[in-house]
Write a protein that holds these residues in place. Structure first.
Motif, PDB file in Angstrom:
ATOM      1  N   THR A 151       0.830  -1.212   0.000  1.00  0.00           N
ATOM      2  CA  THR A 151       0.000   0.000   0.000  1.00  0.00           C
ATOM      3  C   THR A 151       0.860   1.255   0.000  1.00  0.00           C
ATOM      4  OG1 THR A 151      -0.198  -0.083   2.429  1.00  0.00           O
ATOM      5  CG2 THR A 151      -1.921  -1.170   1.138  1.00  0.00           C
ATOM      6  N   ASN A 201      -2.246   0.965  -9.393  1.00  0.00           N
ATOM      7  CA  ASN A 201      -3.542   0.756  -8.746  1.00  0.00           C
ATOM      8  C   ASN A 201      -4.615   1.338  -9.668  1.00  0.00           C
ATOM      9  OD1 ASN A 201      -5.054  -0.170  -6.343  1.00  0.00           O
ATOM     10  ND2 ASN A 201      -5.605   1.974  -6.159  1.00  0.00           N
ATOM     11  N   ASP A 219      -8.811   5.455  -6.355  1.00  0.00           N
ATOM     12  CA  ASP A 219      -8.451   6.169  -5.127  1.00  0.00           C
ATOM     13  C   ASP A 219      -8.217   5.220  -3.953  1.00  0.00           C
ATOM     14  OD1 ASP A 219      -8.701   8.610  -6.457  1.00  0.00           O
ATOM     15  OD2 ASP A 219     -10.855   8.700  -6.042  1.00  0.00           O
ATOM     16  N   GLN A 220      -8.988   4.148  -3.878  1.00  0.00           N
ATOM     17  CA  GLN A 220      -8.858   3.197  -2.770  1.00  0.00           C
ATOM     18  C   GLN A 220      -8.055   1.974  -3.210  1.00  0.00           C
ATOM     19  OE1 GLN A 220     -12.084   4.365  -3.564  1.00  0.00           O
ATOM     20  NE2 GLN A 220     -11.945   5.973  -2.020  1.00  0.00           N
ATOM     21  N   HIS A 232      -8.055  -1.808  -2.701  1.00  0.00           N
ATOM     22  CA  HIS A 232      -8.746  -3.009  -2.231  1.00  0.00           C
ATOM     23  C   HIS A 232      -7.838  -4.178  -2.604  1.00  0.00           C
ATOM     24  CE1 HIS A 232     -12.000  -0.386  -1.425  1.00  0.00           C
ATOM     25  NE2 HIS A 232     -12.448  -0.288  -2.660  1.00  0.00           N
ATOM     26  N   ARG A 257     -10.825  -4.835   1.942  1.00  0.00           N
ATOM     27  CA  ARG A 257     -11.298  -3.505   1.559  1.00  0.00           C
ATOM     28  C   ARG A 257     -10.484  -2.413   2.251  1.00  0.00           C
ATOM     29  NH1 ARG A 257     -14.447  -4.506  -2.843  1.00  0.00           N
ATOM     30  NH2 ARG A 257     -15.307  -6.593  -2.510  1.00  0.00           N
ATOM     31  N   ASP A 258     -10.214  -1.353   1.504  1.00  0.00           N
ATOM     32  CA  ASP A 258      -9.522  -0.173   2.037  1.00  0.00           C
ATOM     33  C   ASP A 258      -8.247  -0.557   2.783  1.00  0.00           C
ATOM     34  OD1 ASP A 258     -11.486   1.688   1.107  1.00  0.00           O
ATOM     35  OD2 ASP A 258     -12.798   1.020   2.731  1.00  0.00           O
ATOM     36  N   HIS A 298      -5.347   0.407   2.305  1.00  0.00           N
ATOM     37  CA  HIS A 298      -4.450   1.547   2.506  1.00  0.00           C
ATOM     38  C   HIS A 298      -4.723   2.285   3.807  1.00  0.00           C
ATOM     39  CE1 HIS A 298      -8.120   3.042   0.700  1.00  0.00           C
ATOM     40  NE2 HIS A 298      -7.796   4.282   1.013  1.00  0.00           N
ATOM     41  N   THR A 299      -5.882   2.042   4.430  1.00  0.00           N
ATOM     42  CA  THR A 299      -6.217   2.707   5.691  1.00  0.00           C
ATOM     43  C   THR A 299      -5.914   1.831   6.904  1.00  0.00           C
ATOM     44  OG1 THR A 299      -8.501   1.865   5.720  1.00  0.00           O
ATOM     45  CG2 THR A 299      -8.086   3.918   4.512  1.00  0.00           C
ATOM     46  N   ARG A 300      -5.423   0.625   6.697  1.00  0.00           N
ATOM     47  CA  ARG A 300      -5.233  -0.328   7.795  1.00  0.00           C
ATOM     48  C   ARG A 300      -3.756  -0.406   8.199  1.00  0.00           C
ATOM     49  NH1 ARG A 300      -9.549  -4.216   8.232  1.00  0.00           N
ATOM     50  NH2 ARG A 300     -11.152  -3.919   6.625  1.00  0.00           N
TER      51      ARG A 300
END
Length: 466
Positions: free
Chosen positions: A302, A312, A326-327, A329, A346-347, A349-351
């Motif tokens: 990520t 991506n 943008d996200q 997954h 899912r998402d 990049h935020t984890r």
């Protein structure tokens, strides 16, 4: 007076047009509640349970286990209650995306049985049951299922089997699971039990005694090798014909499309993963939930995608446009009894590493249990493929269409390596990146892979993106 409503195979979502009946969860005469799962089907995406939007008495089922039905084909008919029931049901019939309240416990309608939860519906639906069982209704026979349930030592109801593939293997060979003792925990029937019974029935010799010893039930078990698909002998010569359907058929279609449409290229590099392994060991020694190596590699991915967003993306061939997403997954390859599946985090990049570890574990367990829904298996933007678990160093994988790239990770093994100008034994891994040459050139792909390798060799590089 009872009303008979027909429930058809609903819209499966994700562009799916058919499904195979794996196991019926109800029988003719059963009382079902609104939104109660009535049949387990296998689509090209996943194994899912289909909820019935009506409550009442099942009067007919359509289709044997193993049969393929198109969307819109009749599944079953239900005799609903009297005039106060509007017959509209709940409408919760999209496979794999959940229903309303938890299903109520179902009961079997038997002659002479009375009860507050069954009597009213059964009495009102008696004539409807008889009408639905006329020859023109064409329901499947229940005689064989009823007989096997009472002739064996197992109670009437579902037989405990480790996976639907084991059930299918028994069905394809005419083996009655209710008469088969299971060697798993609490009598669970394993694949080995079915194969043993088939060998005894045909007089075939048992396998060599050098097979791996059984693993304790409480220990983590690695993903088993894919079970062989049911095969039928060809009529024109030796060999067998294996249908490409269900998940295996969907994988074949996607891989073929990927090779037709995507001009892919692959680059690779060896990296010294010693410091990454040391960093993971230090994290886990500090207490708290354990961090998996896959989660650290995902976190590196990520960070690399944030620097190289070209990878991506996807290509809109009709509009002749590259769509940067943008996200992130993140899909990851998981081997199961039903074949290779790619659940999606899912998402991603935020984890953080801890969240990624937990999500990988949850999705892997669901994949092995066959409970992933289509929503879990679609929508990925980038795939991480850890083929090192199979004991291989490198690979040139096929891109998971419509994504634009896939990172492959080989096994990590001790190798001679020049470290600080001296020859040393280090933990070395081969990394490969297969990418769609339409979205970027070799410079971008090489930069992405070099950044990933730098993070593997010096995890402190990641601090810049935290």
């Amino acid at each position: 007076m009872a009303q008979v409503l027909e429930f058809r195979l609903p819209d499966l979502g994700e562009g799916l047009t058919e499904a195979e009946i794996v196991r019926w969860l109800v029988r003719v005469g059963d009382v079902v509640a609104v939104d109660q799962p009535v049949v387990e089907v296998e689509t090209a995406k996943a194994m899912v349970e289909v909820p019935c939007p009506y409550g009442g008495v099942v009067t007919a089922r359509f289709g044997e286990e193993g049969a393929e039905l198109p969307v819109g084909a009749p599944l079953l008919t239900v005799a609903v209650g009297g005039p106060s029931d509007d017959g509209q049901g709940s409408g919760n019939v999209l496979v794999g995306y959940g229903t309303g309240a938890p299903p109520a416990r179902r009961g079997r309608v038997r002659p002479g049985r009375t009860g507050r939860s069954v009597d009213g519906v059964a009495a009102q639906g008696a004539s409807a049951v008889a009408a639905a069982q006329a020859p023109d209704a064409a329901p499947e026979s229940q005689v064989k299922a009823e007989a096997t349930g009472t002739a064996s030592g197992r109670p009437d109801g579902p037989v405990p089997v480790i996976s639907p593939l084991v059930r299918r293997l028994a069905r394809q060979n005419g083996l009655d699971l209710r008469k088969l003792p299971g060697s798993g925990p609490d009598g669970l029937i394993l694949r080995a039990d079915v194969e043993r019974a088939l060998r005894e029935a045909t007089g075939a010799p048992a396998p060599a005694a050098s097979a791996s010893p059984p693993v304790a039930a409480a220990a983590p078990v690695p993903a088993p090798a894919p079970a062989p698909a049911p095969a039928t002998a060809t009529a024109t010569g030796p060999g067998t014909r294996i249908p490409l359907r269900g998940v295996r058929g969907a994988v074949a279609d996607k891989l073929s499309r990927s090779r037709r449409e995507i001009p892919e290229a692959t680059c690779w590099v060896d990296a010294d993963a010693t410091e990454l392994l040391n960093a993971r060991a230090a994290m886990n020694a500090a207490g708290g939930p354990k961090i998996s190596l896959l989660a650290l590699l995902a976190r590196i991915c990520t960070a690399a995608l944030a620097r190289f967003p070209e990878l991506n993306s996807t290509v809109d061939t009709e509009a002749r446009e590259i769509v940067r997403l943008d996200q992130v997954h993140l899909g990851f390859a998981a081997q199961t009894e039903r074949g290779l599946v790619v659940p999606v985090v899912r998402d991603a990049h935020t984890r953080n590493a801890e969240s990624l570890t937990a999500e990988f574990a949850r999705l892997t367990e669901a994949a092995r249990a066959g409970t992933l829904t289509p929503a879990h298996l679609t929508g990925g933007t980038f795939t991480l493929n850890n083929y090192g678990v199979f004991g291989v160093d490198g690979s040139t994988p096929i891109i998971n269409h419509p994504e634009a790239a896939m990172l492959g990770v080989g096994r990590i093994i001790p190798k001679p390596w020049v470290h600080r100008d001296e020859l040393a034994v280090r933990q070395v891994v081969q990394l490969s990146l297969t990418f769609d040459h339409r979205v970027c050139d070799g410079g971008t792909a090489g930069g992405f892979l070099r950044y990933v390798a730098d993070c593997v060799e010096r995890p402190v590089v990641l601090l810049r993106s935290l």
